[in-house]
Design an enzyme around this catalytic site. Structure first.
Site, PDB file in Angstrom:
ATOM      1  N   GLU A 105      65.950 -89.751-126.520  1.00 10.86           N
ATOM      2  CA  GLU A 105      65.962 -88.837-125.496  1.00 10.86           C
ATOM      3  C   GLU A 105      65.752 -89.456-124.311  1.00 10.86           C
ATOM      4  OE1 GLU A 105      65.963 -84.961-128.290  1.00 10.86           O
ATOM      5  OE2 GLU A 105      64.103 -85.265-126.978  1.00 10.86           O
ATOM      6  N   CYS A 118      63.041 -89.544-117.131  1.00  9.42           N
ATOM      7  CA  CYS A 118      62.079 -90.024-118.080  1.00  9.42           C
ATOM      8  C   CYS A 118      62.854 -90.962-119.183  1.00  9.42           C
ATOM      9  CB  CYS A 118      61.539 -88.815-118.686  1.00  9.42           C
ATOM     10  SG  CYS A 118      60.200 -89.138-119.767  1.00  9.42           S
ATOM     11  N   CYS A 125      57.738 -94.483-132.521  1.00  5.68           N
ATOM     12  CA  CYS A 125      56.739 -95.215-132.082  1.00  5.68           C
ATOM     13  C   CYS A 125      55.630 -95.477-133.113  1.00  5.68           C
ATOM     14  CB  CYS A 125      56.070 -94.496-131.071  1.00  5.68           C
ATOM     15  SG  CYS A 125      54.610 -95.453-130.269  1.00  5.68           S
ATOM     16  N   CYS A 129      49.692 -91.688-131.975  1.00  7.66           N
ATOM     17  CA  CYS A 129      48.774 -90.792-131.079  1.00  7.66           C
ATOM     18  C   CYS A 129      48.813 -89.446-131.691  1.00  7.66           C
ATOM     19  CB  CYS A 129      49.034 -90.776-129.630  1.00  7.66           C
ATOM     20  SG  CYS A 129      48.884 -92.435-129.085  1.00  7.66           S
ATOM     21  N   CYS A 132      51.220 -86.450-130.152  1.00  7.54           N
ATOM     22  CA  CYS A 132      52.701 -86.727-129.875  1.00  7.54           C
ATOM     23  C   CYS A 132      53.914 -86.747-130.977  1.00  7.54           C
ATOM     24  CB  CYS A 132      52.695 -88.122-129.551  1.00  7.54           C
ATOM     25  SG  CYS A 132      54.268 -88.823-128.894  1.00  7.54           S
ATOM     26  N   CYS A 355      56.954 -83.769-122.153  1.00  2.00           N
ATOM     27  CA  CYS A 355      56.366 -84.942-122.950  1.00  2.00           C
ATOM     28  C   CYS A 355      55.811 -84.668-124.009  1.00  2.00           C
ATOM     29  CB  CYS A 355      55.163 -85.111-121.965  1.00  2.00           C
ATOM     30  SG  CYS A 355      55.180 -86.140-120.395  1.00  2.00           S
TER      31      CYS A 355
HETATM   32  N1  SAH Z   1      54.065 -94.793-125.098  1.00  2.42           N
HETATM   33  C1  SAH Z   1      53.776 -94.328-123.751  1.00  2.42           C
HETATM   34  C2  SAH Z   1      54.770 -93.493-122.975  1.00  2.42           C
HETATM   35  C3  SAH Z   1      55.426 -92.419-123.561  1.00  2.42           C
HETATM   36  S1  SAH Z   1      54.479 -90.743-123.793  1.00  2.42           S
HETATM   37  C4  SAH Z   1      52.120 -93.708-123.483  1.00  2.42           C
HETATM   38  O1  SAH Z   1      51.772 -93.134-124.542  1.00  2.42           O
HETATM   39  O2  SAH Z   1      51.787 -93.692-122.338  1.00  2.42           O
HETATM   40  C5  SAH Z   1      54.216 -90.344-122.207  1.00  2.42           C
HETATM   41  C6  SAH Z   1      53.134 -89.558-121.968  1.00  2.42           C
HETATM   42  O3  SAH Z   1      53.243 -88.151-122.687  1.00  2.42           O
HETATM   43  C7  SAH Z   1      51.886 -90.209-122.528  1.00  2.42           C
HETATM   44  O4  SAH Z   1      50.637 -89.987-121.614  1.00  2.42           O
HETATM   45  C8  SAH Z   1      51.305 -89.297-123.688  1.00  2.42           C
HETATM   46  O5  SAH Z   1      50.309 -89.427-124.086  1.00  2.42           O
HETATM   47  C9  SAH Z   1      52.012 -87.959-123.244  1.00  2.42           C
HETATM   48  N2  SAH Z   1      52.220 -86.936-124.586  1.00  2.42           N
HETATM   49  C10 SAH Z   1      52.665 -87.392-125.750  1.00  2.42           C
HETATM   50  N3  SAH Z   1      52.703 -86.177-126.394  1.00  2.42           N
HETATM   51  C11 SAH Z   1      52.375 -85.107-125.607  1.00  2.42           C
HETATM   52  C12 SAH Z   1      52.228 -83.696-125.962  1.00  2.42           C
HETATM   53  N4  SAH Z   1      52.545 -83.261-127.138  1.00  2.42           N
HETATM   54  N5  SAH Z   1      51.688 -82.886-124.885  1.00  2.42           N
HETATM   55  C13 SAH Z   1      51.492 -83.321-123.505  1.00  2.42           C
HETATM   56  N6  SAH Z   1      51.623 -84.782-123.367  1.00  2.42           N
HETATM   57  C14 SAH Z   1      51.971 -85.675-124.346  1.00  2.42           C
HETATM   58 FE1  SF4 Z   2      53.691 -93.746-128.754  1.00  6.65          FE
HETATM   59 FE2  SF4 Z   2      53.320 -91.220-128.523  1.00  6.65          FE
HETATM   60 FE3  SF4 Z   2      51.244 -92.690-128.338  1.00  6.65          FE
HETATM   61 FE4  SF4 Z   2      52.870 -93.069-126.249  1.00  6.65          FE
HETATM   62  S1  SF4 Z   2      51.692 -90.840-126.794  1.00  6.65           S
HETATM   63  S2  SF4 Z   2      52.011 -94.602-127.714  1.00  6.65           S
HETATM   64  S3  SF4 Z   2      55.054 -92.537-127.591  1.00  6.65           S
HETATM   65  S4  SF4 Z   2      52.570 -92.181-130.363  1.00  6.65           S
END
Ligand code: SAH
Ligand code: SF4
Length: 388
Positions: A105, A118, A125, A129, A132, A355
């Protein structure tokens, strides 16, 4: 066509180079390797990235012979749009089908005077995390450079053509879609070089941001290859909490990550630059005033601004978004400590474009509207700010 002939045809099609993802240097090598003049690279890049032309036959300043040669050796193939949705707030989201059928996306967020795209770097991934939804999906594969820059190409091209300055439809790019950009280093570096190259999208390095959750060895190498802006996904004021929600912290703890980020910006010629610290607020996990105080102490001498992201909910996440009051309190502690702090406003709620909601599938609309109701009932905290 016989089976043998069709195999030859498809294998030669597969062997063609996709010029969409080639950096300026790679494009020049492509032409000189073919015994062609270097300046052909400039002409072809302008057709592709400035004019949106992907058909060699339409590249009118190339001779017929060269056009035919290109036809036989190369393609310009953007990824395919599987779905496009427009939010009531102007946010546009694309589900993009990449080779092999997977979906990723990209989201365009228009704001006064600018529009931020974005962009995804991987299908899924591997870093898992805990808050996410991309992480929950697991890792499928890296995107190619053409698939990454192709998201910029598609976004611009989806607005009636390229003429009369339409290329400026995208003013900022953030590598904050699906995937961890530093785990797809070479392709991300090539794609970002096109974002900032005048022969392609010509964005200033300040307007392209790479966001990482902390792949320290790759971040240590980044300054050699790129000078875009940096965002670090910190999300916790100490290793104990970060170990729980960002598993890569167990390999590269906070001190190491902050040092690596500082080295990156110290390597830039522009001394005024700062790192954006991203901090997703998770109710009861990292959103208390004591966490804000600990964060202030941690970042006291660190050149940064802080972007708070109230958690965006997705089904079975196991986390909640903090109340508006909790977000305000957290924000206030940091502001009182002298930090520049923004709270990312949630955009595109009705199309799941926020995000962490980018899941790489065409989400069914019934569930989406249900989630929209949930999100609307969640409180809307201090609302200023945005993606970096
Ligand atoms: N992998 C990279 C970039 C993609 S995620 C990273 O982790 O930085 C982009 C941002 O969205 C990151 O700061 C991530 O931690 C945040 N993010 C992921 N899932 C989220 C959620 N459910 N609610 C709010 N922010 C989130
Ligand atoms: Fe991967 Fe999501 Fe963690 Fe970013 S926030 S590194 S996309 S698992």
């Amino acid at each position: 066509m016989t089976v043998a002939n069709s195999l030859i045809a498809s294998s030669s099609a597969a062997a063609k180079v996709n010029l969409l993802g080639l950096s300026r240097q790679q494009m020049e090598s492509f032409f000189t390797d073919q015994g062609e003049k270097r300046f052909r690279a400039e002409q072809v890049m302008k057709w592709i990235h400035h004019q949106g032309v992907i058909d060699f036959a339409a590249m009118s300043n190339l001779g017929k012979g060269l056009r035919e040669k290109l036809e036989s050796l190369a393609t310009v193939t953007p990824p395919e749009i599987a779905d496009q949705q427009d939010s009531a707030d102007g946010t546009r989201k694309w589900a993009i089908r990449v080779a092999g059928g997977a979906l990723v996306e990209a989201v365009l967020i228009p704001e006064a005077g600018r529009a931020t795209l974005c962009v995804s770097s991987q299908v899924g991934c591997s870093l898992d995390c805990k808050f996410c939804s991309t992480g929950k999906q697991g890792f499928q594969r890296d995107l190619t450079a053409a698939e990454i820059i192709g998201q910029v190409w598609l976004a611009i091209n989806s607005y009636d053509g390229w003429q009369s300055g339409k290329g400026r439809i995208v003013t900022n790019v953030v590598m904050m879609g699906m995937g961890e950009p530093l785990l797809n280093f070479d392709n991300v570096v090539s794609a970002m070089s096109l974002m900032t190259d005048d022969l392609a999208y010509g964005l200033s390095k300040r307007k392209v941001t790479l966001s990482t959750s902390g792949v320290v060895p790759a971040l240590d190498r980044l300054a050699e290859f790129s000078d875009v802006s940096l965002a670090v996904s910190l999300h916790a004021p100490n290793d104990e909490i970060r170990n729980q929600i960002v598993p890569i912290n167990r390999r590269y703890p906070i001190r190491q990550l902050l040092q690596s980020a500082k080295n990156y910006i110290d390597a830039q010629t522009d001394r005024k630059r700062v790192v954006t610290i991203e901090y997703t607020l998770l109710a009861g996990v990292n959103d208390q005033p004591e966490h804000a105080r600990e964060l202030s102490a941690l970042l006291k001498d660190f050149p940064c601004k802080i972007n708070l992201i109230p958690f965006n909910h997705f089904p079975n996440s196991g986390f909640d978004r903090p109340s508006g009051n909790a977000v305000s309190r957290f924000w206030q502690v940091l502001v009182d400590a002298g930090f520049i702090v923004t709270v990312r406003s949630t955009r595109g709620d009705d199309i799941d474009a926020a995000c962490g909601q980018l899941v790489g599938e065409v989400v069914d609309r019934t569930r989406r509207s249900e989630r929209y109701r949930q999100l609307n009932s969640a409180s809307n905290a201090v609302t200023e700010g945005d993606r970096t």
